[in-house]
Every structure is written in structure tokens, then in C-alpha cells.
Motif scaffolding. Structure first.
Motif, PDB file in Angstrom:
ATOM      1  N   GLY A 138      -6.053  -1.409   3.426  1.00  0.00           N
ATOM      2  CA  GLY A 138      -5.853  -1.628   4.848  1.00  0.00           C
ATOM      3  C   GLY A 138      -4.384  -1.814   5.186  1.00  0.00           C
ATOM      4  O   GLY A 138      -3.518  -1.086   4.688  1.00  0.00           O
ATOM      5  N   ASP A 139      -4.091  -2.825   5.992  1.00  0.00           N
ATOM      6  CA  ASP A 139      -2.718  -3.069   6.444  1.00  0.00           C
ATOM      7  C   ASP A 139      -2.038  -4.137   5.590  1.00  0.00           C
ATOM      8  O   ASP A 139      -1.214  -4.909   6.090  1.00  0.00           O
ATOM      9  CB  ASP A 139      -2.739  -3.508   7.918  1.00  0.00           C
ATOM     10  CG  ASP A 139      -1.344  -3.482   8.522  1.00  0.00           C
ATOM     11  OD1 ASP A 139      -0.518  -2.660   8.093  1.00  0.00           O
ATOM     12  OD2 ASP A 139      -1.068  -4.313   9.412  1.00  0.00           O
ATOM     13  N   ALA A 140      -2.370  -4.193   4.318  1.00  0.00           N
ATOM     14  CA  ALA A 140      -1.712  -5.141   3.415  1.00  0.00           C
ATOM     15  C   ALA A 140      -0.243  -4.772   3.247  1.00  0.00           C
ATOM     16  O   ALA A 140       0.108  -3.588   3.195  1.00  0.00           O
ATOM     17  CB  ALA A 140      -2.416  -5.150   2.057  1.00  0.00           C
ATOM     18  N   ARG A 141       0.629  -5.793   3.147  1.00  0.00           N
ATOM     19  CA  ARG A 141       2.062  -5.584   2.960  1.00  0.00           C
ATOM     20  C   ARG A 141       2.619  -6.677   2.063  1.00  0.00           C
ATOM     21  O   ARG A 141       2.246  -7.845   2.189  1.00  0.00           O
ATOM     22  CB  ARG A 141       2.810  -5.635   4.304  1.00  0.00           C
ATOM     23  CG  ARG A 141       2.447  -4.544   5.288  1.00  0.00           C
ATOM     24  CD  ARG A 141       3.036  -3.197   4.888  1.00  0.00           C
ATOM     25  NE  ARG A 141       2.808  -2.207   5.926  1.00  0.00           N
ATOM     26  CZ  ARG A 141       1.692  -1.504   6.059  1.00  0.00           C
ATOM     27  NH1 ARG A 141       0.697  -1.701   5.194  1.00  0.00           N
ATOM     28  NH2 ARG A 141       1.553  -0.633   7.026  1.00  0.00           N
ATOM     29  N   ILE A 142       3.518  -6.319   1.172  1.00  0.00           N
ATOM     30  CA  ILE A 142       4.265  -7.291   0.384  1.00  0.00           C
ATOM     31  C   ILE A 142       5.717  -6.841   0.369  1.00  0.00           C
ATOM     32  O   ILE A 142       6.025  -5.718  -0.008  1.00  0.00           O
ATOM     33  CB  ILE A 142       3.755  -7.403  -1.070  1.00  0.00           C
ATOM     34  CG1 ILE A 142       2.262  -7.720  -1.109  1.00  0.00           C
ATOM     35  CG2 ILE A 142       4.536  -8.497  -1.805  1.00  0.00           C
ATOM     36  CD1 ILE A 142       1.694  -7.803  -2.516  1.00  0.00           C
ATOM     37  N   GLU A 143       6.618  -7.733   0.788  1.00  0.00           N
ATOM     38  CA  GLU A 143       8.051  -7.447   0.773  1.00  0.00           C
ATOM     39  C   GLU A 143       8.754  -8.523  -0.041  1.00  0.00           C
ATOM     40  O   GLU A 143       8.702  -9.700   0.307  1.00  0.00           O
ATOM     41  CB  GLU A 143       8.607  -7.394   2.196  1.00  0.00           C
ATOM     42  CG  GLU A 143       8.078  -6.240   3.023  1.00  0.00           C
ATOM     43  CD  GLU A 143       8.720  -6.160   4.388  1.00  0.00           C
ATOM     44  OE1 GLU A 143       9.679  -6.933   4.634  1.00  0.00           O
ATOM     45  OE2 GLU A 143       8.270  -5.331   5.214  1.00  0.00           O
ATOM     46  N   GLY A 144       9.395  -8.110  -1.133  1.00  0.00           N
ATOM     47  CA  GLY A 144      10.040  -9.035  -2.044  1.00  0.00           C
ATOM     48  C   GLY A 144       9.520  -8.824  -3.454  1.00  0.00           C
ATOM     49  O   GLY A 144       8.791  -7.860  -3.736  1.00  0.00           O
ATOM     50  N   LEU A 145       9.898  -9.704  -4.370  1.00  0.00           N
ATOM     51  CA  LEU A 145       9.464  -9.577  -5.756  1.00  0.00           C
ATOM     52  C   LEU A 145       7.964  -9.800  -5.880  1.00  0.00           C
ATOM     53  O   LEU A 145       7.416 -10.774  -5.359  1.00  0.00           O
ATOM     54  CB  LEU A 145      10.205 -10.585  -6.638  1.00  0.00           C
ATOM     55  CG  LEU A 145      11.707 -10.348  -6.852  1.00  0.00           C
ATOM     56  CD1 LEU A 145      12.302 -11.477  -7.687  1.00  0.00           C
ATOM     57  CD2 LEU A 145      11.959  -9.001  -7.522  1.00  0.00           C
TER      58      LEU A 145
END
Length: 365
Positions: A138-145
């Protein structure tokens, strides 16, 4: 015969000259006094300002150097070789620290501090290795380590919705372990003591500021707005729309029982949410943490258990296991419509082992 004319001065002229002279002298004296007074006030102002700046300098040193003062103790700091001494005292305030600094300045400099970084990992998202991949849908997001299991990342679909984002760049990927990063043992014992202190049930619906609350079951009612740290031995429910403003925190340690924290729709916690448990949930039946769609955590999320996360996490998230539940189906190791962004804007709680460096949260009165 010559006649000489004489001119006579009237009798009031001489006193008038004397009066004018005295007035001129008084004006000069007043001007001199005013200048002197202004200079005195100027010197006094800058002396007090320097004393105030010395307190701020002492705080900067304390935030950088762990040897200057122990927690629950006090010490004297010598800023400039025998001059400008500052007394520093530190005590715990939940999972933050209350620092008092004083010198000849009339008022104390009283502040709340946290940690600049939560741990050496500086993760956006840490998921322990449960012998399965991390799945994004879906609209999952991860920004960074991203600290992920050895099996890597899957970009998949749930409820006929495929992952809509871009693949996470390889330079942001790290391999996690089967366990979460180590916890500061002293802080852990302190937090557990607070959780065991009171077994009452607590409900909050009105404004609360700068408070530490202990109980077994704590419920934050709809419409609540304020900042506090909660230490519970069973569960915490944050109802829809309730806002725990910075610096707030939720800590639940249920011992051998199963802990539970729930953030309902459009609720928020700014500070930290920490859930610890001695029980495992390998079959993903008893989530320790549930965050509904539209809910937000600003700061640190640490869950030593399974969790079902939607909504936003802005800061850092460390979880033992995660899943998504929908229509009777359990999607193990899956983030669905969860957005996690690494941020160091807020000071973190003093909980995980890691760098000492402190960060000011706010002034206290």
C-alpha cells in the motif's frame, strides 16, 4: 564745569544671577547623575546578563560531558579558572532529566533535557530478525536507515493494493539482529519502579501539564490535550483525537502479563511510546502495540513485542515484530499504509544504551 552721569543697577540683578547660576549648576549635576546612573544600570544589566550566559554555558557543557554531574547528585562547575562558578544539580524526571543551574544570578536556570540521539544505530526503522522478510504494501514509506531481517525486503500487495512507493535505496539498508538494541539497565529499573508504584486505574480528560502519572490501566479520553509521562503496569489507551503534546511519553511494563498500548484514529503522542514484555507473541495473536490509521508518534517508538502499525512515526521506530491484520487475515512482517520518517528534531528519552550527548527540551518554571 563737567557733570558726570552715574548709572545705578537695580537691587534684584545680583540675586537673579545667583539663582540662574545655581540652576545651571543643578542642571549640570542632574545631567551628570543621570549619566552616572545610566552607566551603573548598564554595568549592572551586563553583569546580570553575563551571569545568565554563564548558566547557559554550564548547560552546554553538561549536555556534552557525562562526567560533570551524576544523576540525583550535584556538583560545582568552574567555567573560567576560579571565576564564574556554577552549581549543577540533576534528577530524573520520568525518562528525561531535570537540570538546575545556579550562581549569583537571582533566578535558577531550570531546564528539562533528553538525549540527542536515541542510540548508536540512529535508525528510522528497526525490525528484529524473525526468519522472514520485511514486507511493504500500500502506501507504506520508510525514510532513513532501515535495519531489516537477513531475508531482506518484499514489495507486495494487501487487499489488492500493491506497494506504491519507490524501492528503498541499498545504502539505507542494514541487517538487524534477533534482539532489539540494548537498554540502559539503570533507566530500565527506574521505569519499572514507576510502573510498580501504583495499581490504580486512571482516566484523563482535562488539561494536564508537566506531570508524571503512574497506574495500572490509563485511558486518555477523546479531546484531551496536554503533556505528561505515563508509567503503567497493564495498558494505556489513547482515544480518538486525544493529543499528548511534547514532551510526553507512554511506558508500559506488565512483567509476566501481556502489555497493551493503543493509539486510536487521529490521536498523537509527542515524545516516546515504550512497551516491554517478558512474553513472546510468535503467533501474532496478542499485539503489544496498535496504532490506527491517522495516528501519529513524534519521537521514539520502542516495542519489545508484536505490533500493528498504521499512520505516521516521525523520529525512530524499534520493534521486535510487526504485522498487518485485515479481514481475518494476518500478514506477518508487513507494514501497510505506515509512514516512518527518521527525525532528530525532538530530544529522545534516555532509555537505550548509546551516546551520552543531551539536548535541551524546554525551560521549566
Amino acid at each position: 564745569m563737567m557733570i558726570l552721569e552715574t548709572h545705578r543697577l537695580r537691587g534684584f540683578a545680583l540675586p537673579a544671577v545667583l539663582v540662574v547660576s545655581v540652576l545651571i549648576l543643578l542642571l549640570i549635576l542632574f545631567a551628570y547623575s543621570a549619566v552616572t546612573m545610566n552607566m551603573y544600570r548598564y554595568d549592572l544589566y551586563h553583569e546580570k546578563k553575563q551571569l545568565r550566559e554563564d548558566l547557559k554555558s554550564a548547560l552546554v557543557l553538561y549536555c556534552a560531558d557525562s562526567t560533570l554531574c551524576e544523576v540525583n547528585d550535584s556538583s560545582e562547575m568552574d567555567l573560567f579558572a576560579g571565576h564564574d562558578k556554577v552549581k549543577v544539580s540533576v534528577e530524573r524526571c520520568g525518562l528525561y532529566e531535570r537540570v538546575r543551574l545556579s550562581n549569583d544570578y537571582p533566578d535558577e536556570y531550570h531546564v528539562l533535557v533528553g538525549r540527542r540521539n536515541e542510540s548508536d544505530s540512529k535508525a528510522a526503522f528497526w525490525l528484529c530478525d524473525r526468519n522472514r522478510a520485511l514486507s511493504l504494501a500500500g502506501d507504506a514509506r520508510i525514510e532513513g536507515l532501515v535495519y531489516m531481517p537477513l531475508n531482506g525486503i518484499n514489495y507486495t500487495e494487501v487487499n489488492m493494493r500493491y506497494y506504491t512507493g519507490e524501492p528503498i535505496q541499498e545504502e539505507w539498508l542494514r541487517i538487524s539482529s534477533k534482539d532489539l538494541p540494548l537498554v540502559d539497565s539503570v533507566q530500565l529499573e527506574h521505569a519499572r519502579t514507576l510502573c510498580r508504584r501504583d495499581e490504580q486505574k486512571v482516566e484523563l480528560s482535562s488539561l494536564v501539564r508537566d506531570t508524571v502519572i503512574c497506574g495500572s490501566v490509563v485511558r486518555i479520553r477523546k479531546g484531551f490535550r496536554g503533556n505528561l509521562q505515563i508509567f503503567a503496569s497493564d495498558s494505556v489507551i489513547v482515544e480518538e483525537g486525544a493529543m499528548l503534546e511534547y514532551p510526553s511519553g507512554i511506558y508500559v511494563d506488565s512483567g509476566e502479563r501481556r502489555p497493551y498500548v493503543s493509539l486510536e484514529k487521529c490521536s498523537s503522542v509527542s515524545g516516546y511510546v515504550i512497551v516491554t514484555s517478558e512474553n513472546s507473541d510468535s503467533q501474532l495473536r496478542y499485539p503489544s502495540y496498535v496504532q490506527k490509521s491517522g495516528a501519529t508518534v513524534n519521537g521514539l517508538l520502542y516495542v519489545d513485542g508484536s505490533c500493528n502499525i498504521e499512520g505516521d512515526i516521525i523520529g525512530a521506530a524499534y520493534v521486535k515484530d510487526c504485522y498487518y491484520y485485515s479481514n481475518g487475515n494476518v500478514y506477518a512482517g508487513t507494514l501497510y499504509d505506515a509512514r516512518i520518517f527518521r527525525s532528530d528534531y525532538l530530544a529522545f528519552p534516555i532509555f537505550l544504551e548509546g551516546p551520552y550527548e543531551r539536548k535541551m527540551i524546554k525551560k521549566l518554571h
